[in-house]
Write a protein that holds these residues in place. Structure first.
Motif, PDB file in Angstrom:
ATOM      1  N   GLN A  21       0.851  -1.179   0.000  1.00  0.00           N
ATOM      2  CA  GLN A  21       0.000   0.000   0.000  1.00  0.00           C
ATOM      3  C   GLN A  21       0.892   1.235   0.000  1.00  0.00           C
ATOM      4  O   GLN A  21       2.047   1.182   0.437  1.00  0.00           O
ATOM      5  CB  GLN A  21      -0.915   0.016   1.228  1.00  0.00           C
ATOM      6  CG  GLN A  21      -1.923  -1.126   1.250  1.00  0.00           C
ATOM      7  CD  GLN A  21      -2.642  -1.202   2.587  1.00  0.00           C
ATOM      8  OE1 GLN A  21      -2.034  -1.026   3.640  1.00  0.00           O
ATOM      9  NE2 GLN A  21      -3.935  -1.480   2.532  1.00  0.00           N
ATOM     10  N   VAL A  22       0.377   2.344  -0.492  1.00  0.00           N
ATOM     11  CA  VAL A  22       1.184   3.549  -0.634  1.00  0.00           C
ATOM     12  C   VAL A  22       0.782   4.616   0.379  1.00  0.00           C
ATOM     13  O   VAL A  22      -0.374   4.724   0.759  1.00  0.00           O
ATOM     14  CB  VAL A  22       1.075   4.129  -2.065  1.00  0.00           C
ATOM     15  CG1 VAL A  22       1.705   3.177  -3.065  1.00  0.00           C
ATOM     16  CG2 VAL A  22      -0.373   4.429  -2.454  1.00  0.00           C
ATOM     17  N   PHE A  23       1.790   5.386   0.787  1.00  0.00           N
ATOM     18  CA  PHE A  23       1.551   6.526   1.678  1.00  0.00           C
ATOM     19  C   PHE A  23       0.848   7.627   0.893  1.00  0.00           C
ATOM     20  O   PHE A  23       1.251   8.000  -0.201  1.00  0.00           O
ATOM     21  CB  PHE A  23       2.885   7.051   2.206  1.00  0.00           C
ATOM     22  CG  PHE A  23       2.758   8.322   3.008  1.00  0.00           C
ATOM     23  CD1 PHE A  23       2.652   8.275   4.384  1.00  0.00           C
ATOM     24  CD2 PHE A  23       2.767   9.574   2.386  1.00  0.00           C
ATOM     25  CE1 PHE A  23       2.545   9.451   5.126  1.00  0.00           C
ATOM     26  CE2 PHE A  23       2.662  10.743   3.115  1.00  0.00           C
ATOM     27  CZ  PHE A  23       2.545  10.681   4.492  1.00  0.00           C
ATOM     28  N   TRP A  24      -0.190   8.157   1.498  1.00  0.00           N
ATOM     29  CA  TRP A  24      -1.010   9.195   0.877  1.00  0.00           C
ATOM     30  C   TRP A  24      -1.155  10.305   1.907  1.00  0.00           C
ATOM     31  O   TRP A  24      -1.698  10.098   2.986  1.00  0.00           O
ATOM     32  CB  TRP A  24      -2.358   8.572   0.534  1.00  0.00           C
ATOM     33  CG  TRP A  24      -3.259   9.274  -0.421  1.00  0.00           C
ATOM     34  CD1 TRP A  24      -4.566   9.608  -0.205  1.00  0.00           C
ATOM     35  CD2 TRP A  24      -2.975   9.674  -1.767  1.00  0.00           C
ATOM     36  NE1 TRP A  24      -5.094  10.196  -1.324  1.00  0.00           N
ATOM     37  CE2 TRP A  24      -4.140  10.246  -2.294  1.00  0.00           C
ATOM     38  CE3 TRP A  24      -1.836   9.612  -2.562  1.00  0.00           C
ATOM     39  CZ2 TRP A  24      -4.195  10.762  -3.592  1.00  0.00           C
ATOM     40  CZ3 TRP A  24      -1.891  10.115  -3.853  1.00  0.00           C
ATOM     41  CH2 TRP A  24      -3.069  10.674  -4.349  1.00  0.00           C
ATOM     42  N   GLY A  25      -0.645  11.512   1.629  1.00  0.00           N
ATOM     43  CA  GLY A  25      -0.657  12.593   2.597  1.00  0.00           C
ATOM     44  C   GLY A  25      -1.679  13.662   2.259  1.00  0.00           C
ATOM     45  O   GLY A  25      -1.872  13.995   1.090  1.00  0.00           O
ATOM     46  N   LYS A  26      -2.322  14.216   3.285  1.00  0.00           N
ATOM     47  CA  LYS A  26      -3.295  15.299   3.094  1.00  0.00           C
ATOM     48  C   LYS A  26      -2.592  16.633   3.323  1.00  0.00           C
ATOM     49  O   LYS A  26      -2.053  16.878   4.403  1.00  0.00           O
ATOM     50  CB  LYS A  26      -4.480  15.163   4.048  1.00  0.00           C
ATOM     51  CG  LYS A  26      -5.591  16.172   3.750  1.00  0.00           C
ATOM     52  CD  LYS A  26      -6.799  15.941   4.642  1.00  0.00           C
ATOM     53  CE  LYS A  26      -6.620  16.571   6.012  1.00  0.00           C
ATOM     54  NZ  LYS A  26      -6.544  18.070   5.945  1.00  0.00           N
ATOM     55  N   ARG A  27      -2.593  17.467   2.297  1.00  0.00           N
ATOM     56  CA  ARG A  27      -1.921  18.759   2.425  1.00  0.00           C
ATOM     57  C   ARG A  27      -2.563  19.580   3.544  1.00  0.00           C
ATOM     58  O   ARG A  27      -3.781  19.595   3.700  1.00  0.00           O
ATOM     59  CB  ARG A  27      -1.972  19.528   1.099  1.00  0.00           C
ATOM     60  CG  ARG A  27      -1.073  18.910   0.038  1.00  0.00           C
ATOM     61  CD  ARG A  27      -1.061  19.743  -1.226  1.00  0.00           C
ATOM     62  NE  ARG A  27      -0.485  21.056  -0.997  1.00  0.00           N
ATOM     63  CZ  ARG A  27       0.818  21.325  -1.040  1.00  0.00           C
ATOM     64  NH1 ARG A  27       1.678  20.366  -1.290  1.00  0.00           N
ATOM     65  NH2 ARG A  27       1.256  22.549  -0.849  1.00  0.00           N
ATOM     66  N   ALA A 123      -2.362  14.999   7.859  1.00  0.00           N
ATOM     67  CA  ALA A 123      -2.918  13.665   8.063  1.00  0.00           C
ATOM     68  C   ALA A 123      -2.339  12.755   6.988  1.00  0.00           C
ATOM     69  O   ALA A 123      -1.828  13.228   5.971  1.00  0.00           O
ATOM     70  CB  ALA A 123      -4.450  13.671   7.987  1.00  0.00           C
ATOM     71  N   TRP A 124      -2.417  11.447   7.234  1.00  0.00           N
ATOM     72  CA  TRP A 124      -1.928  10.506   6.241  1.00  0.00           C
ATOM     73  C   TRP A 124      -2.685   9.188   6.367  1.00  0.00           C
ATOM     74  O   TRP A 124      -3.353   8.932   7.371  1.00  0.00           O
ATOM     75  CB  TRP A 124      -0.424  10.280   6.381  1.00  0.00           C
ATOM     76  CG  TRP A 124       0.023   9.596   7.655  1.00  0.00           C
ATOM     77  CD1 TRP A 124       0.350  10.185   8.841  1.00  0.00           C
ATOM     78  CD2 TRP A 124       0.199   8.195   7.849  1.00  0.00           C
ATOM     79  NE1 TRP A 124       0.713   9.254   9.766  1.00  0.00           N
ATOM     80  CE2 TRP A 124       0.635   8.012   9.184  1.00  0.00           C
ATOM     81  CE3 TRP A 124       0.039   7.077   7.033  1.00  0.00           C
ATOM     82  CZ2 TRP A 124       0.906   6.746   9.722  1.00  0.00           C
ATOM     83  CZ3 TRP A 124       0.314   5.819   7.561  1.00  0.00           C
ATOM     84  CH2 TRP A 124       0.747   5.670   8.893  1.00  0.00           C
ATOM     85  N   ARG A 125      -2.559   8.373   5.330  1.00  0.00           N
ATOM     86  CA  ARG A 125      -3.165   7.044   5.363  1.00  0.00           C
ATOM     87  C   ARG A 125      -2.444   6.147   4.362  1.00  0.00           C
ATOM     88  O   ARG A 125      -1.722   6.623   3.478  1.00  0.00           O
ATOM     89  CB  ARG A 125      -4.644   7.094   5.010  1.00  0.00           C
ATOM     90  CG  ARG A 125      -4.945   7.537   3.583  1.00  0.00           C
ATOM     91  CD  ARG A 125      -6.436   7.509   3.327  1.00  0.00           C
ATOM     92  NE  ARG A 125      -6.753   7.943   1.968  1.00  0.00           N
ATOM     93  CZ  ARG A 125      -7.992   8.062   1.511  1.00  0.00           C
ATOM     94  NH1 ARG A 125      -9.009   7.807   2.301  1.00  0.00           N
ATOM     95  NH2 ARG A 125      -8.218   8.463   0.271  1.00  0.00           N
ATOM     96  N   TRP A 126      -2.623   4.852   4.510  1.00  0.00           N
ATOM     97  CA  TRP A 126      -2.171   3.886   3.515  1.00  0.00           C
ATOM     98  C   TRP A 126      -3.307   3.644   2.543  1.00  0.00           C
ATOM     99  O   TRP A 126      -4.458   3.499   2.951  1.00  0.00           O
ATOM    100  CB  TRP A 126      -1.769   2.567   4.166  1.00  0.00           C
ATOM    101  CG  TRP A 126      -0.565   2.628   5.053  1.00  0.00           C
ATOM    102  CD1 TRP A 126      -0.532   2.402   6.395  1.00  0.00           C
ATOM    103  CD2 TRP A 126       0.785   2.927   4.668  1.00  0.00           C
ATOM    104  NE1 TRP A 126       0.750   2.541   6.871  1.00  0.00           N
ATOM    105  CE2 TRP A 126       1.577   2.862   5.828  1.00  0.00           C
ATOM    106  CE3 TRP A 126       1.391   3.248   3.446  1.00  0.00           C
ATOM    107  CZ2 TRP A 126       2.950   3.102   5.820  1.00  0.00           C
ATOM    108  CZ3 TRP A 126       2.753   3.480   3.432  1.00  0.00           C
ATOM    109  CH2 TRP A 126       3.519   3.409   4.603  1.00  0.00           C
ATOM    110  N   ASN A 127      -2.977   3.587   1.256  1.00  0.00           N
ATOM    111  CA  ASN A 127      -3.989   3.385   0.226  1.00  0.00           C
ATOM    112  C   ASN A 127      -3.504   2.314  -0.736  1.00  0.00           C
ATOM    113  O   ASN A 127      -2.310   2.019  -0.806  1.00  0.00           O
ATOM    114  CB  ASN A 127      -4.240   4.693  -0.531  1.00  0.00           C
ATOM    115  CG  ASN A 127      -5.688   4.880  -0.911  1.00  0.00           C
ATOM    116  OD1 ASN A 127      -6.583   4.403  -0.229  1.00  0.00           O
ATOM    117  ND2 ASN A 127      -5.929   5.584  -1.989  1.00  0.00           N
TER     118      ASN A 127
END
Length: 215
Positions: A21-27, A123-127
Motif C-alpha cells: 500500500q502507498v503513503f497518501w498525505g493530506k496537504r 494527516a496521512w493514510r495507507w492506500n
C-alpha cells in the motif's frame, strides 16, 4: 532553479508498506491528498533531495526506508497559469520529476508530520497502490499514471506468512476469521496522534479542491 524550458527539477516519492500500500498525505489545511514531493536544491542529487524531502515532509530517515527503484528519466507536468504566482508567470512552466519507489522498513510510528516548522501534511493514510486518478489534481494525473506504471514492475512480492508474523496472527486465524483484515481500517493518522478517522470520512475528504502550486 529552472531549466532552459522553464521546468523546476523535483523528486516524487511513492512509499510502500509491507502490503504494497502507498503513503497518501493530506496537504495541511486542505482536502487535497497526494504523494510526497519537493524541489531539488542547487548541488543536490535527486537521491539526496529525496531523503531531505522524506524527512521534511514525513519525518523519516534513510534507515527507515530502502530504495527499490527510480524512474529512468524525468517526468514532466505543466502547471496551469492561474496556479502560478504572478511574478513567476512567463518563465515557469511546471515540474520535471524523478520518482522513487521506497519501502518502509521502519514502523508507522517512525513517521512524524511535524518534523519541521513548515509541515506539508496534517494527516496521512495507507492506500491501494493504484490510487484512483480522479482524486489527483488534474494536471498531475498523467505524471502519477506514468510513475506508478513504470515502477509497478518493481513491487516486492508479498509473502502471506510474513504478513501474519508482522500482525502477530497465526496463519490459521485467517480461516477462523475470514473478515478480520477487512475490519482493520487502512485509516488515517493525524499529526496530533488522534484516533484515525473512519475510512468513509476520509473518502469524502479526498481531493476535489485544487491546490496552489508553488514554482
Amino acid at each position: 532553479m529552472l531549466d532552459r524550458e522553464g521546468f523546476r527539477p523535483n523528486v516524487g516519492i511513492i512509499l510502500l508498506n509491507h502490503k504494497n500500500q502507498v503513503f497518501w498525505g493530506k496537504r495541511i489545511r486542505t482536502h487535497s491528498w497526494q504523494f510526497p514531493q519537493g524541489g531539488i536544491k542547487h548541488g543536490e542529487t535527486p537521491e539526496q533531495a529525496m531523503y531531505r524531502e522524506l524527512h521534511e515532509e514525513i519525518g523519516l530517515r534513510p534507515e527507515h526506508v530502502r530504495i527499490i527503484a527510480r524512474t529512468r528519466d524525468w517526468l514532466r507536468y505543466e502547471v496551469p497559469e492561474h496556479y502560478i504566482r504572478r511574478e513567476a508567470r512567463g518563465h515557469y512552466r511546471g515540474q520535471k520529476q524523478i520518482w522513487f519507489l521506497l519501502q518502509l522498513v521502519g514502523r508507522d510510528s517512525d513517521m512524524n508530520l511535524r518534523a519541521t516548522d513548515h509541515p506539508e501534511f496534517d494527516a496521512w493514510r495507507w492506500n491501494d497502490y493504484w490510487v484512483p486518478l480522479d482524486v489527483v489534481i488534474e494536471f498531475k494525473r498523467d505524471v502519477y499514471q506514468m510513475a506508478l506504471t513504470e515502477l509497478a514492475r518493481y513491487l516486492p512480492r508479498i509473502n502471506p506468512h510474513n504478513r501474519y508474523l508482522r500482525s502477530g496472527m497465526r496463519p490459521h486465524h485467517r480461516e477462523d476469521h475470514p473478515r478480520e483484515e477487512a475490519r482493520t481500517p487502512r485509516g488515517a493518522v493525524t499529526h496530533a496522534g488522534s484516533p484515525a478517522q473512519p475510512e468513509a470520512a476520509l473518502d469524502a475528504a479526498t481531493p476535489r479542491a485544487p491546490q496552489v502550486e508553488e514554482p
